[in-house]
Design a protein around this motif. Sequence first.
Motif, PDB file in Angstrom:
ATOM      1  N   GLU A 287       1.905 -22.684   0.465  1.00  0.00           N
ATOM      2  CA  GLU A 287       0.331 -22.453   0.933  1.00  0.00           C
ATOM      3  C   GLU A 287      -0.016 -20.921   1.065  1.00  0.00           C
ATOM      4  O   GLU A 287      -1.258 -20.658   1.296  1.00  0.00           O
ATOM      5  N   THR A 288       0.625 -19.924   0.365  1.00  0.00           N
ATOM      6  CA  THR A 288       0.400 -18.658   0.248  1.00  0.00           C
ATOM      7  C   THR A 288      -0.693 -18.481  -0.612  1.00  0.00           C
ATOM      8  O   THR A 288      -0.676 -18.996  -1.688  1.00  0.00           O
ATOM      9  N   LYS A 289      -1.622 -17.679  -0.209  1.00  0.00           N
ATOM     10  CA  LYS A 289      -3.042 -17.690  -1.339  1.00  0.00           C
ATOM     11  C   LYS A 289      -2.917 -16.490  -1.813  1.00  0.00           C
ATOM     12  O   LYS A 289      -2.182 -15.450  -1.491  1.00  0.00           O
ATOM     13  N   LEU A 290      -3.302 -16.418  -3.203  1.00  0.00           N
ATOM     14  CA  LEU A 290      -3.199 -15.310  -4.054  1.00  0.00           C
ATOM     15  C   LEU A 290      -3.923 -14.092  -3.418  1.00  0.00           C
ATOM     16  O   LEU A 290      -5.238 -14.436  -3.084  1.00  0.00           O
ATOM     17  N   LYS A 291      -3.249 -13.102  -3.419  1.00  0.00           N
ATOM     18  CA  LYS A 291      -4.146 -11.786  -2.845  1.00  0.00           C
ATOM     19  C   LYS A 291      -4.057 -10.754  -3.565  1.00  0.00           C
ATOM     20  O   LYS A 291      -2.916 -10.238  -4.130  1.00  0.00           O
ATOM     21  N   PHE A 292      -5.101 -10.085  -4.132  1.00  0.00           N
ATOM     22  CA  PHE A 292      -5.128  -8.812  -4.995  1.00  0.00           C
ATOM     23  C   PHE A 292      -6.242  -7.856  -4.309  1.00  0.00           C
ATOM     24  O   PHE A 292      -7.056  -8.170  -4.151  1.00  0.00           O
ATOM     25  N   VAL A 293      -5.855  -6.610  -4.794  1.00  0.00           N
ATOM     26  CA  VAL A 293      -6.820  -5.415  -4.509  1.00  0.00           C
ATOM     27  C   VAL A 293      -7.092  -4.793  -5.818  1.00  0.00           C
ATOM     28  O   VAL A 293      -6.329  -4.609  -6.894  1.00  0.00           O
ATOM     29  N   ALA A 294      -8.269  -4.515  -5.826  1.00  0.00           N
ATOM     30  CA  ALA A 294      -8.733  -4.017  -7.226  1.00  0.00           C
ATOM     31  C   ALA A 294      -9.742  -2.723  -6.673  1.00  0.00           C
ATOM     32  O   ALA A 294     -10.542  -2.566  -5.833  1.00  0.00           O
ATOM     33  N   THR A 295      -9.312  -1.702  -7.245  1.00  0.00           N
ATOM     34  CA  THR A 295      -9.894  -0.250  -7.017  1.00  0.00           C
ATOM     35  C   THR A 295     -10.731   0.201  -7.966  1.00  0.00           C
ATOM     36  O   THR A 295     -10.100   0.436  -9.136  1.00  0.00           O
ATOM     37  N   VAL A 296     -12.077   0.623  -8.133  1.00  0.00           N
ATOM     38  CA  VAL A 296     -12.869   0.778  -9.406  1.00  0.00           C
ATOM     39  C   VAL A 296     -13.731   1.585  -9.216  1.00  0.00           C
ATOM     40  O   VAL A 296     -14.315   1.874  -7.762  1.00  0.00           O
ATOM     41  N   GLU A 297     -14.055   2.481  -9.901  1.00  0.00           N
ATOM     42  CA  GLU A 297     -15.279   3.676  -9.835  1.00  0.00           C
ATOM     43  C   GLU A 297     -16.686   2.719 -10.076  1.00  0.00           C
ATOM     44  O   GLU A 297     -16.775   2.065 -11.149  1.00  0.00           O
ATOM     45  N   ARG A 298     -17.595   2.958  -9.338  1.00  0.00           N
ATOM     46  CA  ARG A 298     -18.702   2.085  -9.548  1.00  0.00           C
ATOM     47  C   ARG A 298     -20.204   2.866  -9.749  1.00  0.00           C
ATOM     48  O   ARG A 298     -20.003   4.136  -9.449  1.00  0.00           O
ATOM     49  N   ARG A 299     -21.133   2.272 -10.216  1.00  0.00           N
ATOM     50  CA  ARG A 299     -22.449   2.828 -10.196  1.00  0.00           C
ATOM     51  C   ARG A 299     -22.824   2.917  -8.813  1.00  0.00           C
ATOM     52  O   ARG A 299     -22.810   1.905  -7.940  1.00  0.00           O
ATOM     53  N   PRO A 300     -23.293   4.027  -8.471  1.00  0.00           N
ATOM     54  CA  PRO A 300     -23.914   4.343  -7.106  1.00  0.00           C
ATOM     55  C   PRO A 300     -25.409   3.508  -6.885  1.00  0.00           C
ATOM     56  O   PRO A 300     -25.961   3.408  -8.013  1.00  0.00           O
TER      57      PRO A 300
END
Length: 466
Positions: free
Chosen positions: A105-118
């Motif tokens: 039952e473990t849920k998929l978990k991921f982290v995304a770090t990204v430079e964005r438009r302000p």
Amino acid sequence: MKISVRNLEPTKVKLTITVEPEEFNPFLDEARKEIGKQVNIPGFRKGHVPGKIIDQRVGFAAVAGEAVNNGVPELYSQALDEKKIRPMAQPEIDVQEVPASAKDETKLKFVATVERRPDIELPELEGMTIDVAKPEVTDEDVAKRLETLRQRFGTLVGVDRPAGKGDFANIDLSAEIDGEVVDSQEGVSYELGSNTMLDGLDEALDGLSAGEETTFEGTLEAGEHEGQKANVKVKVNSVKAEELPELNDDFAQDASEFDTLDELKADIRKQIEQDGEARQATEARDAFLAKLAEGVEIPVPKGVKADAATEHLKSLTADPDKATDEQKQQAEEAAEKELKDQILLDTLAEKLDVKVSQADVFNFLASIAQQYGMDPNAFINAIVKNGQLGSAVAEVGRSKGLLAGMRAVSFTSAGEPLDLSAFLGDDEAAEDAAENESVEAASAAAAVADELAADKGDEAPAENAE
């Protein structure tokens, strides 16, 4: 899908994305199908192996790995849309949790770090008036243009005197490093004062007559020994001076379709006025952007700026590692302005709800191909395969947003209304264009790719367009 957003900087975010099992299961099923097409399992045909058998024979870890590889990009894109985050670079992805078995039952978990438009707030366009300087044509402007035309009809005549600035010398060159000849050229025609060859050459030639030679130290600017100091021997074979025709009616008849010099001057003045109108349109564009940015703080993503500055630096020097501080600063300033303009125009296009059509993208890329003398279909196909179509769609959106924004405001010059419709098009044309099939970036990519593939009879690369 649960999405939490943490702002690391005004232009950088960290998304933590937790995916429910029912959302991840379709990716697991698709992974099992793909793996089933590639493996041989006794008793089953390829592509018809039950998922449970795939899990047993290949291992659930392999299935989950395939599902993560295919699912994370799509889930990440969904998260960006939901949170209205506009990325300006590729993300750093960290997959933290993955189910270990089909029953886990473990849920998929991921982290995304990204430079964005302000996020920036633009001023309202309604009621905005921008004044642009009025171009003026002087007699001096006409005289300069006429002199340029006159020089095109000049002839070179040999002179028996020392060479001076503006003269053309036929020369032989020989460069030596440590006594060894590393480069030589013969019969080169060079205009003194043009400074288009070696540093020090102009000074060395000044005052030399035909048959004379001298030696000077210069830095080689091309070839295997580029950047190295060399002793350069230069010999003058001949000296020629430019002889210009007289400015009279005969010249006007030779240089143009006009019978008199006055008629030629009048036509030149008209051309300069037209050029001035084009420059005024460019100035209007710059003034419009400056007005939008007035009082608006536009932070620029550090990583994106660094990459852009590196690209600018490559255009300033052959060896970026040896760039001067001045060149580095110039590259950084150019990168920052470029990115601020992009952010400004992207925000404007979004504010005006600009739509990009398939025809817009195709025409934009075809025009670039034409400029470089390339086959449009081959060029667009290469753009699609290299994953650059998204950039083209963004550029088209910026251009359409700029035109729409400029049509929405008023321009004046010297207190009088300024009509820029010849450069901006009119509102009716803009409405007609908006009635075309409007698509988002991914749809535009797929449509163009499908069209290209159909023309070539190849498999459509639409699935990989992004």
